[in-house]
Motif scaffolding. Sequence first.
Motif, PDB file in Angstrom:
ATOM      1  N   ALA A 119       0.811  -1.215   0.000  1.00 23.66           N
ATOM      2  CA  ALA A 119       0.000   0.000   0.000  1.00 23.66           C
ATOM      3  C   ALA A 119       0.847   1.268   0.000  1.00 23.66           C
ATOM      4  O   ALA A 119       0.331   2.362  -0.199  1.00 23.66           O
ATOM      5  N   GLU A 120       2.161   1.125   0.234  1.00 26.52           N
ATOM      6  CA  GLU A 120       3.029   2.290   0.295  1.00 26.52           C
ATOM      7  C   GLU A 120       3.583   2.620  -1.084  1.00 26.52           C
ATOM      8  O   GLU A 120       3.664   1.760  -1.960  1.00 26.52           O
ATOM      9  N   PRO A 121       4.003   3.886  -1.291  1.00 24.88           N
ATOM     10  CA  PRO A 121       4.707   4.213  -2.535  1.00 24.88           C
ATOM     11  C   PRO A 121       5.975   3.375  -2.636  1.00 24.88           C
ATOM     12  O   PRO A 121       6.608   3.077  -1.622  1.00 24.88           O
ATOM     13  N   PRO A 122       6.367   2.953  -3.837  1.00 23.22           N
ATOM     14  CA  PRO A 122       7.581   2.142  -3.994  1.00 23.22           C
ATOM     15  C   PRO A 122       8.800   2.864  -3.423  1.00 23.22           C
ATOM     16  O   PRO A 122       8.959   4.069  -3.588  1.00 23.22           O
ATOM     17  N   ARG A 123       9.639   2.104  -2.727  1.00 18.89           N
ATOM     18  CA  ARG A 123      10.876   2.674  -2.211  1.00 18.89           C
ATOM     19  C   ARG A 123      11.925   1.584  -2.178  1.00 18.89           C
ATOM     20  O   ARG A 123      11.606   0.396  -2.135  1.00 18.89           O
ATOM     21  N   PRO A 124      13.203   1.953  -2.212  1.00 18.16           N
ATOM     22  CA  PRO A 124      14.259   0.942  -2.240  1.00 18.16           C
ATOM     23  C   PRO A 124      14.262   0.119  -0.952  1.00 18.16           C
ATOM     24  O   PRO A 124      13.894   0.621   0.124  1.00 18.16           O
ATOM     25  N   PRO A 125      14.678  -1.161  -1.029  1.00 18.38           N
ATOM     26  CA  PRO A 125      14.705  -2.005   0.162  1.00 18.38           C
ATOM     27  C   PRO A 125      15.695  -1.522   1.211  1.00 18.38           C
ATOM     28  O   PRO A 125      15.518  -1.770   2.408  1.00 18.38           O
ATOM     29  N   VAL A 126      16.739  -0.831   0.764  1.00 18.06           N
ATOM     30  CA  VAL A 126      17.732  -0.270   1.696  1.00 18.06           C
ATOM     31  C   VAL A 126      17.777   1.238   1.471  1.00 18.06           C
ATOM     32  O   VAL A 126      17.985   1.699   0.348  1.00 18.06           O
ATOM     33  N   VAL A 127      17.540   1.999   2.541  1.00 18.70           N
ATOM     34  CA  VAL A 127      17.531   3.457   2.456  1.00 18.70           C
ATOM     35  C   VAL A 127      18.758   4.000   3.183  1.00 18.70           C
ATOM     36  O   VAL A 127      19.053   3.595   4.308  1.00 18.70           O
ATOM     37  N   GLU A 128      19.473   4.896   2.537  1.00 22.99           N
ATOM     38  CA  GLU A 128      20.648   5.509   3.142  1.00 22.99           C
ATOM     39  C   GLU A 128      20.405   6.997   3.347  1.00 22.99           C
ATOM     40  O   GLU A 128      19.971   7.696   2.425  1.00 22.99           O
ATOM     41  N   VAL A 129      20.672   7.452   4.552  1.00 17.93           N
ATOM     42  CA  VAL A 129      20.602   8.873   4.890  1.00 17.93           C
ATOM     43  C   VAL A 129      21.942   9.226   5.525  1.00 17.93           C
ATOM     44  O   VAL A 129      22.202   8.871   6.677  1.00 17.93           O
ATOM     45  N   GLY A 130      22.800   9.889   4.765  1.00 19.18           N
ATOM     46  CA  GLY A 130      24.159  10.122   5.258  1.00 19.18           C
ATOM     47  C   GLY A 130      24.857   8.795   5.468  1.00 19.18           C
ATOM     48  O   GLY A 130      24.861   7.938   4.593  1.00 19.18           O
ATOM     49  N   ASP A 131      25.432   8.588   6.655  1.00 16.10           N
ATOM     50  CA  ASP A 131      26.111   7.321   6.945  1.00 16.10           C
ATOM     51  C   ASP A 131      25.189   6.336   7.653  1.00 16.10           C
ATOM     52  O   ASP A 131      25.628   5.318   8.177  1.00 16.10           O
ATOM     53  N   LEU A 132      23.884   6.647   7.657  1.00 16.94           N
ATOM     54  CA  LEU A 132      22.887   5.765   8.263  1.00 16.94           C
ATOM     55  C   LEU A 132      22.277   4.889   7.172  1.00 16.94           C
ATOM     56  O   LEU A 132      21.801   5.387   6.150  1.00 16.94           O
ATOM     57  N   GLU A 133      22.293   3.584   7.388  1.00 18.17           N
ATOM     58  CA  GLU A 133      21.746   2.635   6.421  1.00 18.17           C
ATOM     59  C   GLU A 133      20.636   1.830   7.081  1.00 18.17           C
ATOM     60  O   GLU A 133      20.858   1.168   8.100  1.00 18.17           O
ATOM     61  N   VAL A 134      19.435   1.889   6.492  1.00 18.60           N
ATOM     62  CA  VAL A 134      18.278   1.181   7.051  1.00 18.60           C
ATOM     63  C   VAL A 134      17.796   0.159   6.032  1.00 18.60           C
ATOM     64  O   VAL A 134      17.321   0.513   4.957  1.00 18.60           O
ATOM     65  N   ASP A 135      17.934  -1.110   6.387  1.00 16.79           N
ATOM     66  CA  ASP A 135      17.473  -2.207   5.543  1.00 16.79           C
ATOM     67  C   ASP A 135      16.027  -2.503   5.949  1.00 16.79           C
ATOM     68  O   ASP A 135      15.774  -3.135   6.977  1.00 16.79           O
ATOM     69  N   MET A 136      15.074  -2.031   5.134  1.00 17.31           N
ATOM     70  CA  MET A 136      13.666  -2.144   5.484  1.00 17.31           C
ATOM     71  C   MET A 136      13.209  -3.602   5.508  1.00 17.31           C
ATOM     72  O   MET A 136      12.424  -4.001   6.373  1.00 17.31           O
ATOM     73  N   ALA A 137      13.664  -4.404   4.561  1.00 18.01           N
ATOM     74  CA  ALA A 137      13.211  -5.787   4.455  1.00 18.01           C
ATOM     75  C   ALA A 137      13.745  -6.639   5.602  1.00 18.01           C
ATOM     76  O   ALA A 137      13.003  -7.397   6.226  1.00 18.01           O
ATOM     77  N   ARG A 138      15.036  -6.489   5.906  1.00 14.86           N
ATOM     78  CA  ARG A 138      15.651  -7.305   6.962  1.00 14.86           C
ATOM     79  C   ARG A 138      15.549  -6.657   8.341  1.00 14.86           C
ATOM     80  O   ARG A 138      15.928  -7.266   9.334  1.00 14.86           O
ATOM     81  N   ARG A 139      15.067  -5.417   8.356  1.00 14.27           N
ATOM     82  CA  ARG A 139      14.909  -4.679   9.617  1.00 14.27           C
ATOM     83  C   ARG A 139      16.252  -4.567  10.344  1.00 14.27           C
ATOM     84  O   ARG A 139      16.362  -4.823  11.538  1.00 14.27           O
ATOM     85  N   ARG A 140      17.269  -4.159   9.583  1.00 18.42           N
ATOM     86  CA  ARG A 140      18.604  -3.969  10.137  1.00 18.42           C
ATOM     87  C   ARG A 140      19.036  -2.528   9.944  1.00 18.42           C
ATOM     88  O   ARG A 140      18.746  -1.913   8.915  1.00 18.42           O
ATOM     89  N   VAL A 141      19.764  -2.009  10.910  1.00 15.56           N
ATOM     90  CA  VAL A 141      20.225  -0.625  10.867  1.00 15.56           C
ATOM     91  C   VAL A 141      21.726  -0.584  11.118  1.00 15.56           C
ATOM     92  O   VAL A 141      22.227  -1.222  12.061  1.00 15.56           O
ATOM     93  N   ARG A 142      22.436   0.160  10.259  1.00 14.06           N
ATOM     94  CA  ARG A 142      23.873   0.363  10.456  1.00 14.06           C
ATOM     95  C   ARG A 142      24.174   1.849  10.452  1.00 14.06           C
ATOM     96  O   ARG A 142      23.590   2.612   9.688  1.00 14.06           O
ATOM     97  N   ARG A 143      25.096   2.267  11.308  1.00 11.90           N
ATOM     98  CA  ARG A 143      25.586   3.640  11.326  1.00 11.90           C
ATOM     99  C   ARG A 143      27.088   3.588  11.136  1.00 11.90           C
ATOM    100  O   ARG A 143      27.797   2.957  11.937  1.00 11.90           O
TER     101      ARG A 143
END
Length: 221
Positions: A119-143
């Motif tokens: 139901a959401e607008p399409p977005r990449p499975p991994v989102v990067e904001v600066g040095d923050l990486e959010v893996d939406m599918a695996r629910r993992r976060v790296r800084r």
Amino acid sequence: MRVLVVEDDQELGRVVASRLRSTGFAVDLADRLADADVKLAVSNYDCLVVDRGLPDGDGLALVRSLRRSGRRVPVLMLTAMGEVVERVAGFDEGADDYMVKPFAFAELAARVGALCRRAEPPRPPVVEVGDLEVDMARRRVRRAGVLLTLTAKEFAVLELLVARAGQVVPRADLIDCCWDEMAEPMSNVVDVVVSQLRRKLGAPAVIGTVRGVGFVIDGTP
């Protein structure tokens, strides 16, 4: 992501809600069609999980009413009525998915998550904001390449902030999307979780506060 579970077996409803909450969903419960109608009138949901055999009617009546009114919220039927003709009827009335009891909770959570994402607008499975990486599918976060451990609620809040990176997300939106109806809108639950997130994400801070409005995430040092 906020889910409404419509289930007249109160014990099963509580267990389903508890399991879904443990994976990061905000969950409201209704035990009959009339109760579901009230909740749908006052709250927006990313997905519905609906039983068929309810005290005041067939859960398909709820799906039929939603579709006729133009509401496209995804619906998963969760019921003991598993004959082929019953499953086909569910899809014909507008259900998006159908699971038969008994069921595996892990599969239910995965299917609900898939419907919410649909139901959401399409977005990449991994989102990067600066040095923050959010893996939406695996629910993992790296800084800065370091894997972080977040609670389900912390991830839900971060997921919404990252999805709207650069935009101010009002506290009301965070409450509506990440908490269920038991949350008190005037409490400090959002501030507590954001504070925990800031501590875990470390320096330099990426979550800013817009006083009196909400929060914004920005990867710019």
